[in-house]
Design a protein around this motif. Structure first.
Motif, PDB file in Angstrom:
ATOM      1  N   UNK A   1     -43.041 -46.831  79.001  1.00  0.00           N
ATOM      2  CA  UNK A   1     -43.721 -46.631  77.727  1.00  0.00           C
ATOM      3  C   UNK A   1     -43.023 -47.275  76.555  1.00  0.00           C
ATOM      4  N   UNK A   2     -42.313 -48.402  76.792  1.00  0.00           N
ATOM      5  CA  UNK A   2     -41.583 -49.068  75.721  1.00  0.00           C
ATOM      6  C   UNK A   2     -41.980 -50.527  75.639  1.00  0.00           C
ATOM      7  N   UNK A   3     -41.652 -51.152  74.519  1.00  0.00           N
ATOM      8  CA  UNK A   3     -41.900 -52.587  74.347  1.00  0.00           C
ATOM      9  C   UNK A   3     -40.872 -53.167  73.389  1.00  0.00           C
ATOM     10  N   UNK A   4     -40.729 -54.480  73.416  1.00  0.00           N
ATOM     11  CA  UNK A   4     -39.789 -55.171  72.537  1.00  0.00           C
ATOM     12  C   UNK A   4     -40.495 -55.505  71.228  1.00  0.00           C
TER      13      UNK A   4
ATOM     14  N   UNK B   1     -36.039 -52.076  71.246  1.00  0.00           N
ATOM     15  CA  UNK B   1     -37.113 -51.492  72.045  1.00  0.00           C
ATOM     16  C   UNK B   1     -37.591 -50.204  71.397  1.00  0.00           C
ATOM     17  N   UNK B   2     -38.909 -50.051  71.323  1.00  0.00           N
ATOM     18  CA  UNK B   2     -39.494 -48.835  70.758  1.00  0.00           C
ATOM     19  C   UNK B   2     -40.484 -48.265  71.763  1.00  0.00           C
TER      20      UNK B   2
ATOM     21  N   UNK C   1     -44.390 -58.344  67.433  1.00  0.00           N
ATOM     22  CA  UNK C   1     -44.030 -58.975  68.698  1.00  0.00           C
ATOM     23  C   UNK C   1     -43.033 -60.097  68.403  1.00  0.00           C
ATOM     24  N   UNK C   2     -41.891 -60.143  69.080  1.00  0.00           N
ATOM     25  CA  UNK C   2     -40.891 -61.180  68.801  1.00  0.00           C
ATOM     26  C   UNK C   2     -41.411 -62.572  69.122  1.00  0.00           C
ATOM     27  N   UNK C   3     -40.808 -63.555  68.494  1.00  0.00           N
ATOM     28  CA  UNK C   3     -41.154 -64.949  68.773  1.00  0.00           C
ATOM     29  C   UNK C   3     -40.649 -65.341  70.155  1.00  0.00           C
ATOM     30  N   UNK C   4     -41.173 -66.449  70.650  1.00  0.00           N
ATOM     31  CA  UNK C   4     -40.724 -66.963  71.948  1.00  0.00           C
ATOM     32  C   UNK C   4     -39.223 -67.237  71.912  1.00  0.00           C
ATOM     33  N   UNK C   5     -38.755 -67.806  70.809  1.00  0.00           N
ATOM     34  CA  UNK C   5     -37.329 -68.100  70.681  1.00  0.00           C
ATOM     35  C   UNK C   5     -36.470 -66.853  70.770  1.00  0.00           C
ATOM     36  N   UNK C   6     -36.907 -65.771  70.116  1.00  0.00           N
ATOM     37  CA  UNK C   6     -36.146 -64.516  70.144  1.00  0.00           C
ATOM     38  C   UNK C   6     -36.098 -63.941  71.557  1.00  0.00           C
ATOM     39  N   UNK C   7     -37.214 -63.994  72.253  1.00  0.00           N
ATOM     40  CA  UNK C   7     -37.248 -63.477  73.624  1.00  0.00           C
ATOM     41  C   UNK C   7     -36.335 -64.288  74.529  1.00  0.00           C
ATOM     42  N   UNK C   8     -36.331 -65.604  74.352  1.00  0.00           N
ATOM     43  CA  UNK C   8     -35.461 -66.450  75.173  1.00  0.00           C
ATOM     44  C   UNK C   8     -33.990 -66.170  74.878  1.00  0.00           C
ATOM     45  N   UNK C   9     -33.651 -65.976  73.603  1.00  0.00           N
ATOM     46  CA  UNK C   9     -32.261 -65.691  73.237  1.00  0.00           C
ATOM     47  C   UNK C   9     -31.781 -64.394  73.874  1.00  0.00           C
TER      48      UNK C   9
END
Length: 238
Positions: free
Chosen positions: A101-104, A158-159, A111-119
């Motif tokens: 039940x969580x998400x980044x 994560x929330x 929703x984070x950018x693609x760059x943030x997720x890759x980092x």
């Protein structure tokens, strides 16, 4: 330790999202780890059987480089790219995160950018040291927002998703913020507030640059520029 992320809106309606602690994060990771391991093993087994007809290591040299390209590399990619690919496609989620039940999200609750997720995923290498995610787990216990090293570098956390009932968090702030972003909407308001203090040429130039940043057409006249900016501002009041 802060257990909630406060998202401040210029509309005055703030949103509070409960931050996922080490327990929720660990549960999601364990689930995802088993899923990606099973996927990688399934590809390896089925690929080996299809290519060489057996799982015996003695037959692998006969397949040559084909075994590496058809069996080993895809299985490895499934294991290591599981998180970044799914987090991008599923907008900050994975199957394990869904079960927990969580998400980044980023610090704005978006929703984070693609760059943030890759980092954040590249730095799993650091968080996993010296083993069993010791550094990452320690960081989630000691940091204010229960984040690991990868989250610190990427500006993510994560929330609990049930706090927003599965909706895009931006839509809870205001329609205009969801469209152009909080920072850009604040710029629009600042330009409009200072409009009378600017000379005509500066008004048009500044307004056109801001509209270009927002992906809008750029009117030629001062009146049209102001009307377009005002229209964007008024979306937030509806």
């Amino acid at each position: 330790m802060n257990d909630a992320l406060q998202i401040h809106s210029i509309t005055g309606v703030d949103v509070e999202l409960k931050i996922a602690g080490p327990g929720g994060r660990s549960f999601a990771f364990v689930v995802d780890w088993h899923i990606r391991l099973l996927l990688a093993l399934a590809w390896y087994v089925l690929g080996a059987l299809a290519l060489i007809g057996t799982l015996s290591a003695e037959a692998i040299p006969d397949a040559g480089s084909a075994f590496v390209y058809v069996v080993v590399l895809p299985a490895t990619a499934l294991f290591f790219l599981y998180h970044p690919v799914l987090e991008i496609v599923m907008q900050g989620r994975t199957p394990g995160k869904r079960m927990a039940g969580i998400r980044i999200v980023n610090q704005a609750g978006e929703v984070p950018s693609v760059g943030a997720i890759l980092i954040r995923n590249i730095l799993r290498l650091v968080d996993s040291l010296p083993g069993v995610y010791a550094i990452g787990l320690a960081a989630t216990v000691l940091t204010e927002q229960s984040v690991r090293i990868g989250d610190m570098a990427a500006g993510t956390l994560l929330v609990y998703e049930d706090e927003v009932q599965g909706e895009d968090i931006r839509s809870l702030v205001s329609p205009s913020v969801a469209t152009v972003g909080l920072e850009n909407l604040q710029l629009v308001n600042d330009v409009i507030d200072r409009w009378e203090d600017l000379d005509p040429e500066t008004r048009v130039t500044l307004g056109q640059r801001l509209l270009a940043r927002l992906g809008h057409e750029q009117p030629d006249t001062e009146a049209e520029v102001l009307a377009t900016l005002t229209g964007i501002q008024q979306q937030d009041a509806t």
